[in-house]
Design an enzyme around this catalytic site. Structure first.
Site, PDB file in Angstrom:
ATOM      1  N   ALA A  23     107.703  21.456  20.908  1.00  9.89           N
ATOM      2  CA  ALA A  23     106.883  22.649  21.172  1.00  9.89           C
ATOM      3  C   ALA A  23     107.410  23.866  20.438  1.00  9.89           C
ATOM      4  O   ALA A  23     106.888  24.966  20.592  1.00  9.89           O
ATOM      5  CB  ALA A  23     106.877  22.922  22.672  1.00  9.89           C
ATOM      6  N   GLU A  41     119.312  15.720  28.736  1.00 12.12           N
ATOM      7  CA  GLU A  41     119.268  16.699  27.636  1.00 12.12           C
ATOM      8  C   GLU A  41     120.217  17.851  27.900  1.00 12.12           C
ATOM      9  O   GLU A  41     120.130  18.453  28.983  1.00 12.12           O
ATOM     10  CB  GLU A  41     117.841  17.210  27.448  1.00 12.12           C
ATOM     11  CG  GLU A  41     116.925  16.100  26.938  1.00 12.12           C
ATOM     12  CD  GLU A  41     115.507  16.562  26.599  1.00 12.12           C
ATOM     13  OE1 GLU A  41     115.188  17.753  26.765  1.00 12.12           O
ATOM     14  OE2 GLU A  41     114.727  15.721  26.155  1.00 12.12           O
ATOM     15  N   HIS A  70     114.686  18.205  21.112  1.00 10.64           N
ATOM     16  CA  HIS A  70     113.495  18.599  21.884  1.00 10.64           C
ATOM     17  C   HIS A  70     112.788  19.802  21.225  1.00 10.64           C
ATOM     18  O   HIS A  70     112.684  20.884  21.808  1.00 10.64           O
ATOM     19  CB  HIS A  70     113.881  18.936  23.340  1.00 10.64           C
ATOM     20  CG  HIS A  70     112.712  18.829  24.287  1.00 10.64           C
ATOM     21  ND1 HIS A  70     112.843  18.405  25.588  1.00 10.64           N
ATOM     22  CD2 HIS A  70     111.385  19.092  24.123  1.00 10.64           C
ATOM     23  CE1 HIS A  70     111.655  18.429  26.184  1.00 10.64           C
ATOM     24  NE2 HIS A  70     110.759  18.841  25.310  1.00 10.64           N
ATOM     25  N   ARG A  81     108.777  12.048  26.698  1.00 14.29           N
ATOM     26  CA  ARG A  81     109.945  12.270  27.542  1.00 14.29           C
ATOM     27  C   ARG A  81     110.927  11.115  27.351  1.00 14.29           C
ATOM     28  O   ARG A  81     110.513   9.939  27.301  1.00 14.29           O
ATOM     29  CB  ARG A  81     109.545  12.329  29.030  1.00 14.29           C
ATOM     30  CG  ARG A  81     108.936  13.662  29.449  1.00 14.29           C
ATOM     31  CD  ARG A  81     109.954  14.791  29.375  1.00 14.29           C
ATOM     32  NE  ARG A  81     109.391  16.104  29.670  1.00 14.29           N
ATOM     33  CZ  ARG A  81     108.865  16.926  28.776  1.00 14.29           C
ATOM     34  NH1 ARG A  81     108.791  16.577  27.497  1.00 14.29           N
ATOM     35  NH2 ARG A  81     108.421  18.115  29.128  1.00 14.29           N
TER      36      ARG A  81
END
Ligand SMILES: NC(=O)C1=CN([C@@H]2O[C@H](COP(=O)(O)OP(=O)(O)OC[C@H]3O[C@@H](n4cnc5c(N)ncnc54)[C@H](O)[C@@H]3O)[C@@H](O)[C@H]2O)C=CC1
Ligand SMILES: O=C(O)C(=O)COP(=O)(O)O
Length: 630
Positions: free
Chosen positions: A369, A347, A366, A318
């Site tokens: 994932a 973000e 980001h 993070r």
């Protein structure tokens, strides 16, 4: 003979004691476990529909079998569907979710995929939603829970980090938060390794330079990974996978994690060290801890002062764990040679962010994932968890409610029901005005006290005590919070007894201290209300009231009478109830001294009328009695 002050004492069924009657219809059928387990026995169901996720559920078996017409959920063609006459739950999906997960959700409820909502629009929409599914881009603030006005039952985080969800507010509003903790682990670890390698070899910078028409072989000479020391900060799921992969690249790996067991790290050849040692000896530092108040800006001017000159930093955890201004200073001074960042405090970061623009910083938006595989996995994982929670099952990935491993839960299931019913029963024995301030639970077991995880039992006892005396919505999520708010202190004790170690618990005793009882016989020697129960053949039983032994299964309604121990009492009371067509399901008599006082516990299927309760009170030998709803 009873005095006029003690006889008859009876408690008319209060609306708040009946969970089915006190809940609005759309809610009572949902969240049965989180909200209401009080009416029927339970069984356990384990579903393994996705390999990476074991969803654990406690289902109301009787209800599932008997009430296909009345329950909103029925099984049709292997899919969970909703009966047409019931309102389907609405699930708001506020960020892109894999199709397989959406499919699961659509089989269950109405799915509203509305991406990029403003906070204002989210607040408007949420008032009509039963569940919300988010990723990292949606801020689920207190304002959102307030705007939900109690309708929102579950927030599903399709991923790991729940720092974008106000957990305290969720808990206060009794909203369950579940996440999908396993399906994106490998994707995040692979992205960490991708950033590590591409940073070391200036891949992103060289690519941009070539696309700008340059051929700068000397400018982009990199550094090798083999033999270098990597400090993995946070040795959880992602951190340990990064460590494993870095070992494969020939790196020396050390880790800092205050909570991870050292032997788990040692098993893959990783040494656990202190924070200072990790950051001062590493050539590369990779961050894998969650963002919490303790980790916020843990990388700041002070910590950058301690790093080895020329260190390289990777962050796929993070953004908030780094003080970004301090990192820019450390890059400018040369203390930090390079950074590779997937996550940012804000973000998306501002367009003119010095960090993003820095020549020696590699950035991705980001993407940790964001693999096809992880997104499908996460979508299924979260959809199963949300559907399960909406069906009233206990979530194995609950973030703000007791979470018990499957094998423990299967043992504890009947005790969970016993716990709630004891709480519900005890509170109905308290005389009107006297507030309950302190409750003590004693778990008697033949097993080592350390073997017994009582979090779930404690939460259910608390729910049982609080629900009948609270006009707000109580479930497993907010029971503890509400109890504290009401000034109720719950203490727990474990007592080792000589019983079968096969059973996790021999009995549960609940004492409410410093309260007046409506039913004097429930008071123990010290003036506390004391009741005790056991599980027999999977069914919760009440086995003690005050100093009287009884044995009645805790189902339906209960009449407790104290009478002179003499023949014919059962017949007299049975006749009164029979005249009113009230079926007696069981009866148990417990006495202290023969032919003196006895307690009669009578289970009744129907709710007796006021008239029949009065008639019971008029039976000369009955000294006091109380009617209780379970
Ligand atoms: N960039 C991305 O797309 C992704 C980011 N993540 C983030 O990665 C992080 C880790 O995820 P998982 O490994 O799945 O979680 P995890 O819960 O398995 O591991 C976190 C570890 O951090 C440790 N930890 C807690 N406080 C610490 C501290 N002060 N110092 C060092 N270690 C500490 C914990 O003991 C735990 O072992 C989370 O922040 C998560 O949000 C996860 C997946 C994808
Ligand atoms: O799972 C996590 O913690 C992540 O950071 C992934 O975030 P995302 O779902 O891609 O917005």
């Amino acid at each position: 003979m009873a005095s006029s002050t003690t006889k008859p004492i009876f408690t008319p069924p209060s609306t708040t004691t009946s969970s089915s009657s006190s809940q609005p219809p759309t809610r009572s059928s949902l969240l049965s476990f989180l909200r209401n387990t009080s009416s029927t026995p339970i069984s356990l169901k384990l579903s393994h529909s996705h390999p990476s996720f074991r969803s654990l559920s406690i289902k109301n078996a009787t209800k599932t079998i008997e009430s296909a017409e009345t329950s909103p959920v029925s099984k049709v063609g292997g899919k969970d569907t909703i009966n047409s006459q019931e309102t389907k739950p609405t699930v708001l999906v506020s960020e892109k979710l894999g199709e397989a997960g959406l499919e699961l959700l659509r089989n269950f409820g109405d799915v509203d995929c509305s991406y990029d909502l403003s906070q204002e629009d989210l607040c408007k929409k949420i008032a009509s939603c039963d569940a919300l599914i988010v990723r990292s881009g949606t801020k689920v603030t207190r304002q959102v829970f307030e705007a939900a006005k109690g309708k929102l039952k579950v927030v599903g985080r399709a991923g790991v980090g729940i720092d974008n969800v106000d957990l305290q507010a969720a808990t206060e509003f009794g909203c369950l938060v579940v996440n999908a903790p396993t399906a994106n682990t490998v994707a995040a670890a692979e992205h960490g390794i991708a950033l590590l390698a591409s940073m070391a070899r200036n891949v992103a910078q060289a690519d941009a330079s070539m696309k700008a028409g340059q051929w700068q072989r000397n400018k982009y000479v990199g550094v090798s990974l083999v033999g270098k020391t990597l400090a993995v900060m946070g040795f959880g799921k992602v951190g340990s996978e990064v460590a494993r992969r870095a070992k494969g690249l020939g790196m020396e790996v050390i880790t800092h994690d205050p909570y991870a067991p050292a032997d788990r790290a040692r098993a893959i050849g990783v040494e656990v060290v202190s924070f200072d040692e990790a950051i001062s000896t590493a050539d590369f530092i990779s961050l894998h801890m969650p963002l919490t108040p303790a980790t916020k800006k843990v990388f700041n001017d002070d910590s950058f002062a301690k790093v080895k000159k020329g260190v390289r930093i990777i962050n796929v955890a993070r953004g908030g764990v780094i003080d970004e201004d301090a990192l820019v200073r450390a890059l400018d001074s040369g203390k930090v040679a390079q950074a590779a960042l997937d996550v940012f405090t804000e973000e998306p970061p501002p367009k003119d962010s010095k960090l993003v623009q820095h020549e020696r910083v590699t950035v991705t938006p980001h993407l940790g994932a964001s693999t096809k595989e992880a997104q499908e996995g996460v979508a299924i994982e979260i959809a199963e968890a949300v559907v399960g929670a909406l069906k009233g099952e206990l979530a194995a990935t609950a973030v703000n409610a007791p979470m018990v491993p499957a094998e423990v839960l299967s043992e504890l299931a009947p005790y969970v029901v016993l716990a709630e019913r004891l709480g519900r029963l005890a509170v109905q024995l308290v005389a009107g005005g006297s507030g309950i301030k302190s409750a003590k639970v004693v778990y008697k077991s033949a097993r080592d006290p350390d073997d017994l995880d009582t979090r779930l039992l404690r939460a259910m006892i608390t729910k049982g005590i609080i629900e009948p005396i609270s006009d707000s919505f109580i479930n497993l999520v907010n029971a503890d919070f509400t109890a504290k708010k009401k000034g109720l202190r719950i203490s727990e004790e474990r007592e080792v007894v000589d019983a079968s170690p096969e059973l996790p618990i021999f009995s549960i005793q609940l004492q409410l201290s410093n309260v007046d009882s409506k039913f004097g016989s429930a008071a123990s020697g010290g003036g506390d209300i004391s009741i005790e129960g056991k599980v027999k053949n999977g069914i919760p039983h009440l086995t003690r009231v005050g100093s009287f032994s009884v044995d009645v299964s805790l189902e339906g309604n209960l009449i407790l009478c104290r009478q002179v121990d003499q023949p014919g009492m059962i017949g007299q009371v049975g006749n009164i109830l029979g005249e009113q067509n009230v079926n007696v399901s069981f009866m148990s008599v417990g006495r202290t001294v023969r032919r003196r006082n006895a307690i009669m516990a009578i289970g009744v299927d129907e709710e007796p009328s006021l008239e029949s309760l009065k008639k019971i009170g008029e039976v000369p030998a009955i000294e006091e009695f109380v009617f209780l709803k379970l």
